[in-house]
Design an enzyme around this catalytic site. Structure first.
Site, PDB file in Angstrom:
ATOM      1  N   GLN A  33       0.808  -1.228   0.000  1.00 56.51           N
ATOM      2  CA  GLN A  33       0.000   0.000   0.000  1.00 56.51           C
ATOM      3  C   GLN A  33       0.839   1.276   0.000  1.00 56.51           C
ATOM      4  O   GLN A  33       0.322   2.362  -0.241  1.00 56.51           O
ATOM      5  CB  GLN A  33      -0.950  -0.008   1.206  1.00 56.51           C
ATOM      6  CG  GLN A  33      -2.031  -1.077   1.092  1.00 56.51           C
ATOM      7  CD  GLN A  33      -2.877  -1.170   2.347  1.00 56.51           C
ATOM      8  OE1 GLN A  33      -2.512  -1.856   3.290  1.00 56.51           O
ATOM      9  NE2 GLN A  33      -4.011  -0.493   2.369  1.00 56.51           N
ATOM     10  N   GLU A  85      -4.747 -10.312   8.827  1.00 59.21           N
ATOM     11  CA  GLU A  85      -6.144 -10.601   8.508  1.00 59.21           C
ATOM     12  C   GLU A  85      -6.347 -11.813   7.600  1.00 59.21           C
ATOM     13  O   GLU A  85      -6.879 -11.690   6.484  1.00 59.21           O
ATOM     14  CB  GLU A  85      -6.800  -9.367   7.875  1.00 59.21           C
ATOM     15  CG  GLU A  85      -6.786  -8.161   8.798  1.00 59.21           C
ATOM     16  CD  GLU A  85      -7.627  -7.006   8.303  1.00 59.21           C
ATOM     17  OE1 GLU A  85      -7.968  -6.983   7.109  1.00 59.21           O
ATOM     18  OE2 GLU A  85      -7.954  -6.120   9.117  1.00 59.21           O
TER      19      GLU A  85
HETATM   20  C1  BGC Z   1      -6.175  -3.908   6.183  1.00 61.26           C
HETATM   21  C2  BGC Z   1      -5.551  -2.682   5.571  1.00 61.26           C
HETATM   22  C3  BGC Z   1      -6.626  -1.781   5.020  1.00 61.26           C
HETATM   23  C4  BGC Z   1      -7.536  -1.370   6.143  1.00 61.26           C
HETATM   24  C5  BGC Z   1      -8.664  -0.430   5.739  1.00 61.26           C
HETATM   25  C6  BGC Z   1      -7.453  -3.678   6.908  1.00 61.26           C
HETATM   26  O1  BGC Z   1      -8.359  -4.626   6.467  1.00 61.26           O
HETATM   27  O2  BGC Z   1      -5.246  -4.614   6.950  1.00 61.26           O
HETATM   28  O3  BGC Z   1      -4.656  -3.096   4.583  1.00 61.26           O
HETATM   29  O4  BGC Z   1      -6.099  -0.683   4.368  1.00 61.26           O
HETATM   30  O5  BGC Z   1      -8.135  -2.501   6.715  1.00 61.26           O
HETATM   31  O6  BGC Z   1      -9.521  -1.032   4.858  1.00 61.26           O
END
Ligand code: BGC
Length: 429
Positions: A20, A159
């Site tokens: 990201q 996650e």
């Molecule tokens: C993730 C991030 C994501 C954030 C906001 C999480 O699910 O780990 O990569 O940017 O949420 O959506």
């Protein structure tokens, strides 16, 4: 005025992930996915915020703001661009990043897998392939051998529930976009196997290091009719992973919102049967997943119900994080817990301050109750590439002008930095 005081040594951090922020992650499955015309990704990640280049000034800025932890990712696709070929110059780069984090006065928390796979792993089936857990373990060993003496906190997988639900059941527009309950369950098993192997490798190489997972968790609520669906979703998105992580050194909790499942009363018994009979489950669940994916791809539609929502279309619910931390404490009494993500996508930074303040206020009493909450990490340090949504979702404490790569510190960064520095939250009454 009143103030909430946090325990000595409380960890205050911000988080990013490799794909990201780094830019140019061209050996990863996501890179190809973003460029394909048939996926709903709004724009490609491109150069992202060039964190790969600007990590020095970025980490210095976070340290100066007052944080004592930085959660960031290393990228498997860069470290092992082809099967079995490890790029020492990339490992050397990450050693420099870790050194910069420490120089800035922060403890590094290193994420080993955050949604992206090397293309060659994806081509073999990604988390559906029986080979992937062992390949992941081999990669993790190389990273820990290269960085281990400077890193005390590892996160094997970010996650896993989202990876499985999104990429393999197809409920979020994520690669590889397979469909079906069998793929979902297989990917869950693969992710759990990979985590176990990686955790064992980390502990073998660095017994004192802490290893854990960031679990995507929601505050779940339902009416009576929605209860069986709630239990089913929570089990496969959260509980299977939490159970598999009971021996981890800490449980990471990522929470953004509350999930509501309200269904007409007759749907209660019907869905209980459907979800427990394999043949029915296989037919119905993928259809529901398709509907979820369609809704998620257009937050504007979600905005129409009058409920306060964030840019993502998620219910505004900063306090949800207290419900999820409490749930982990009930499931794994005494286990150290870290909030590894909590944050909000908003174009209004005053809202971000409100979100942080209300989240921290809800968390504070848990510490008094003896729940071993060790730290709070905010998502995100910087505005960055929000997966299928591209750069439109503003999660950053620090804004980024992507033309000049200039970083612009928002008031929310100073607000949370001050809390970190003083270890207390002052509340005006
Ligand atoms: C993730 C991030 C994501 C954030 C906001 C999480 O699910 O780990 O990569 O940017 O949420 O959506």
């Amino acid at each position: 005025m009143s103030e909430l005081v946090y325990p000595d040594g409380f960890l205050w951090g911000t988080a990013t992930s490799a794909h990201q922020t780094e830019g140019g992650n061209s050996n990863s499955d996501w890179w190809d996915w973003e460029l394909r015309p048939d996926t709903p990704t709004r724009e490609p990640s491109g150069k992202a915020i060039e964190h790969y280049r600007h990590y020095g000034r970025d980490t210095a800025m976070l340290g100066e703001l007052g944080f004592n932890m930085y959660r960031f990712g290393v990228e498997w696709a860069r470290i092992e661009p082809e099967e079995g070929r490890f790029d020492e110059s990339v490992l050397e780069h990450y050693r420099r990043v870790v050194a910069a984090v420490r120089r800035a006065g922060m403890e590094p928390l290193l994420t080993l897998h955050h949604f992206t796979l090397p293309k060659w792993v994806a081509a073999q089936g990604g988390w559906l392939s029986d080979r992937t857990p062992a390949l992941f373990e081999r990669y993790v060993r190389r990273v820990v051998e290269a960085l281990g003496d400077r890193v005390d906190w590892y996160m094997t997988i970010n996650e896993p529930g989202v990876v499985a639900f999104g990429g393999y059941l197809g409920a979020i527009p994520f690669p590889p976009a397979t469909r079906g309950v069998d793929n979902w369950r297989r990917s869950i098993a693969g992710l759990i196997a990979a985590h176990r192997l990686a955790r064992a490798a980390i502990k073998e190489l660095r017994p004192a290091a802490r290893a854990g997972v960031a679990h995507s968790m929601q505050e779940w609520v339902s009416n009576w009719g929605g209860r069986p669906a709630l239990e089913y979703s929570r089990r496969l998105n959260e509980d299977v992973f939490l159970a598999a992580c009971k021996d981890d050194d800490y449980i990471g909790v990522n929470t953004y919102t509350r999930q509501r499942i309200d269904l007409p009363a007759p749907m209660g018994p019907i869905s209980r049967v459907v979800l427990s009979v394999g043949a029915l489950e296989r037919r119905v669940v993928p259809r529901v997943a398709e509907r979820i994916a369609a809704a998620a791809s257009d937050p504007e539609l979600l905005m129409r119900d009058g409920v306060r929502r964030t840019q993502m279309g998620w219910e505004w619910r900063p306090q949800a994080v207290a419900a999820t931390v409490r749930r982990v404490a009930e499931l794994h009494p005494g286990k150290p817990i870290l909030v590894t993500e909590h944050g909000v996508a908003t174009a209004n930074d005053e809202e971000r301050i409100e979100f942080i303040r209300d989240g921290l206020t809800a968390l504070h009493p848990l510490i008094g109750e003896g729940i071993p909450l060790r730290g709070y990490i905010h998502w995100s340090a910087f505005d960055n590439f929000e997966w299928a949504y591209g750069y439109q979702m503003l999660f950053g404490l620090i804004a980024v002008d992507r033309k000049t790569q200039e970083r612009i510190i928002r008031p929310s960064a100073r607000f949370l930095g001050e809390i970190a520095r003083t270890n207390r939250l002052v509340i005006a009454e």
